[in-house]
Design a protein around this motif. Structure first.
Motif, mmCIF file in Angstrom:
data_model
loop_
_atom_site.group_PDB
_atom_site.id
_atom_site.type_symbol
_atom_site.label_atom_id
_atom_site.label_comp_id
_atom_site.label_asym_id
_atom_site.label_seq_id
_atom_site.Cartn_x
_atom_site.Cartn_y
_atom_site.Cartn_z
ATOM 1 N N LYS A 113 -9.397 -9.301 3.559
ATOM 2 C CA LYS A 113 -10.616 -9.278 4.365
ATOM 3 C C LYS A 113 -10.192 -9.096 5.813
ATOM 4 N N ALA A 114 -11.144 -8.861 6.691
ATOM 5 C CA ALA A 114 -10.828 -8.665 8.105
ATOM 6 C C ALA A 114 -10.041 -9.864 8.627
ATOM 7 N N GLY A 115 -8.962 -9.583 9.341
ATOM 8 C CA GLY A 115 -8.114 -10.632 9.899
ATOM 9 C C GLY A 115 -6.878 -10.928 9.065
ATOM 10 N N ASP A 116 -6.828 -10.469 7.805
ATOM 11 C CA ASP A 116 -5.667 -10.719 6.951
ATOM 12 C C ASP A 116 -4.494 -9.834 7.355
ATOM 13 N N LYS A 117 -3.280 -10.383 7.240
ATOM 14 C CA LYS A 117 -2.054 -9.624 7.481
ATOM 15 C C LYS A 117 -1.647 -8.945 6.176
ATOM 16 N N VAL A 118 -1.176 -7.691 6.279
ATOM 17 C CA VAL A 118 -0.728 -6.951 5.106
ATOM 18 C C VAL A 118 0.641 -6.340 5.365
ATOM 19 N N GLY A 119 1.391 -6.164 4.291
ATOM 20 C CA GLY A 119 2.667 -5.467 4.341
ATOM 21 C C GLY A 119 2.506 -4.113 3.672
ATOM 22 N N GLU A 120 3.575 -3.322 3.706
ATOM 23 C CA GLU A 120 3.508 -1.971 3.149
ATOM 24 C C GLU A 120 3.148 -1.956 1.667
ATOM 25 N N GLU A 121 3.572 -2.962 0.909
ATOM 26 C CA GLU A 121 3.317 -2.982 -0.537
ATOM 27 C C GLU A 121 2.183 -3.930 -0.925
ATOM 28 N N SER A 122 1.453 -4.435 0.056
ATOM 29 C CA SER A 122 0.321 -5.327 -0.235
ATOM 30 C C SER A 122 -0.800 -4.536 -0.900
ATOM 31 N N ILE A 123 -1.349 -5.081 -1.977
ATOM 32 C CA ILE A 123 -2.485 -4.456 -2.652
ATOM 33 C C ILE A 123 -3.738 -4.845 -1.878
ATOM 34 N N VAL A 124 -4.509 -3.836 -1.456
ATOM 35 C CA VAL A 124 -5.702 -4.096 -0.654
ATOM 36 C C VAL A 124 -6.993 -3.942 -1.452
ATOM 37 N N CYS A 125 -6.960 -3.173 -2.551
ATOM 38 C CA CYS A 125 -8.163 -2.978 -3.362
ATOM 39 C C CYS A 125 -7.793 -2.259 -4.651
ATOM 40 N N ILE A 126 -8.817 -2.006 -5.469
ATOM 41 C CA ILE A 126 -8.675 -1.220 -6.696
ATOM 42 C C ILE A 126 -9.699 -0.099 -6.631
ATOM 43 N N VAL A 127 -9.280 1.115 -7.013
ATOM 44 C CA VAL A 127 -10.229 2.224 -7.165
ATOM 45 C C VAL A 127 -10.198 2.609 -8.640
ATOM 46 N N GLU A 128 -11.361 2.498 -9.289
ATOM 47 C CA GLU A 128 -11.471 2.803 -10.715
ATOM 48 C C GLU A 128 -11.962 4.230 -10.881
ATOM 49 N N ALA A 129 -11.209 4.995 -11.651
ATOM 50 C CA ALA A 129 -11.590 6.374 -11.946
ATOM 51 C C ALA A 129 -11.375 6.616 -13.431
ATOM 52 N N MET A 130 -12.411 7.015 -14.126
ATOM 53 C CA MET A 130 -12.350 7.311 -15.562
ATOM 54 C C MET A 130 -11.723 6.167 -16.354
ATOM 55 N N LYS A 131 -12.171 4.946 -16.056
ATOM 56 C CA LYS A 131 -11.750 3.723 -16.737
ATOM 57 C C LYS A 131 -10.286 3.360 -16.495
ATOM 58 N N LEU A 132 -9.662 3.945 -15.497
ATOM 59 C CA LEU A 132 -8.318 3.565 -15.078
ATOM 60 C C LEU A 132 -8.435 2.838 -13.747
ATOM 61 N N PHE A 133 -7.858 1.645 -13.664
ATOM 62 C CA PHE A 133 -7.935 0.837 -12.456
ATOM 63 C C PHE A 133 -6.651 1.036 -11.662
ATOM 64 N N ASN A 134 -6.779 1.675 -10.503
ATOM 65 C CA ASN A 134 -5.635 2.038 -9.675
ATOM 66 C C ASN A 134 -5.532 1.091 -8.484
#
Length: 167
Positions: A113-134
């Motif tokens: 969420k806004a204010g969180d620290k992230v690194g290069e490999e941090s997962i920020v979300c999932i995008v689902e396309a054709m029943k595959l969760f990326n």
């Protein structure tokens, strides 16, 4: 050859996106979808003389007012893109067309969420396309400044999802 369920899923994705025409070619199969006043037309053909699938018309969806569908999503994007240019922030963009999910499941908190620290490999979300969760990674080190899309929203290829202030 595409299965009917795969074709139906593609129809749903094209119908709910701003894409007017979609063409898919693979080996001897060609799939062409074109929006035409609320109707999606699907045609498939094979190069081999074995068979040709007939044209199938998808059921007509109830038409929504075009002004709301077209103009409502565009205004926030333009404003948010101006923020990126002014603040020199890094954009995390969607690598595909699909549905944005902020958390791994409905009961879990958002990945970031806004204010969180992230690194290069941090997962920020999932995008689902054709029943595959990326899982989408930040690919930069920094702090999330803004989440630009809502949970469950359809996102386009290259659409900004997050603004990150690089560390």
């Amino acid at each position: 050859m595409l299965k009917i369920q795969e074709i139906r899923e593609i129809i749903k994705l094209v119908d709910s996106s701003s894409v007017d025409e979609f063409v898919f070619e693979h080996d001897d199969t060609k799939l062409k979808l074109k929006k035409n006043s609320g109707t999606t037309v699907v045609s498939t053909t094979q190069a081999a003389p074995v068979a040709v699938a007939p044209v199938v018309e998808a059921p007509k969806a109830p038409e929504a007012p075009k002004a709301e569908v077209v103009k409502a999503p565009e205004a926030p994007k333009a404003v948010k893109e101006e923020v990126v240019a002014d603040a020199n922030l890094h954009k995390i963009t969607s690598p595909m067309v699909g549905t944005f999910y902020a958390s791994p499941n409905p009961e879990s908190p958002a990945f970031v969420k806004a204010g969180d620290k992230v690194g290069e490999e941090s997962i920020v979300c999932i995008v689902e396309a054709m029943k595959l969760f990326n899982e989408i990674e930040a690919e930069v080190t920094g702090e999330i400044v803004e989440v630009l899309v809502e949970n469950g929203e359809l996102v386009e290829y290259g659409q900004p999802l997050f603004l990150v202030k690089e560390a």
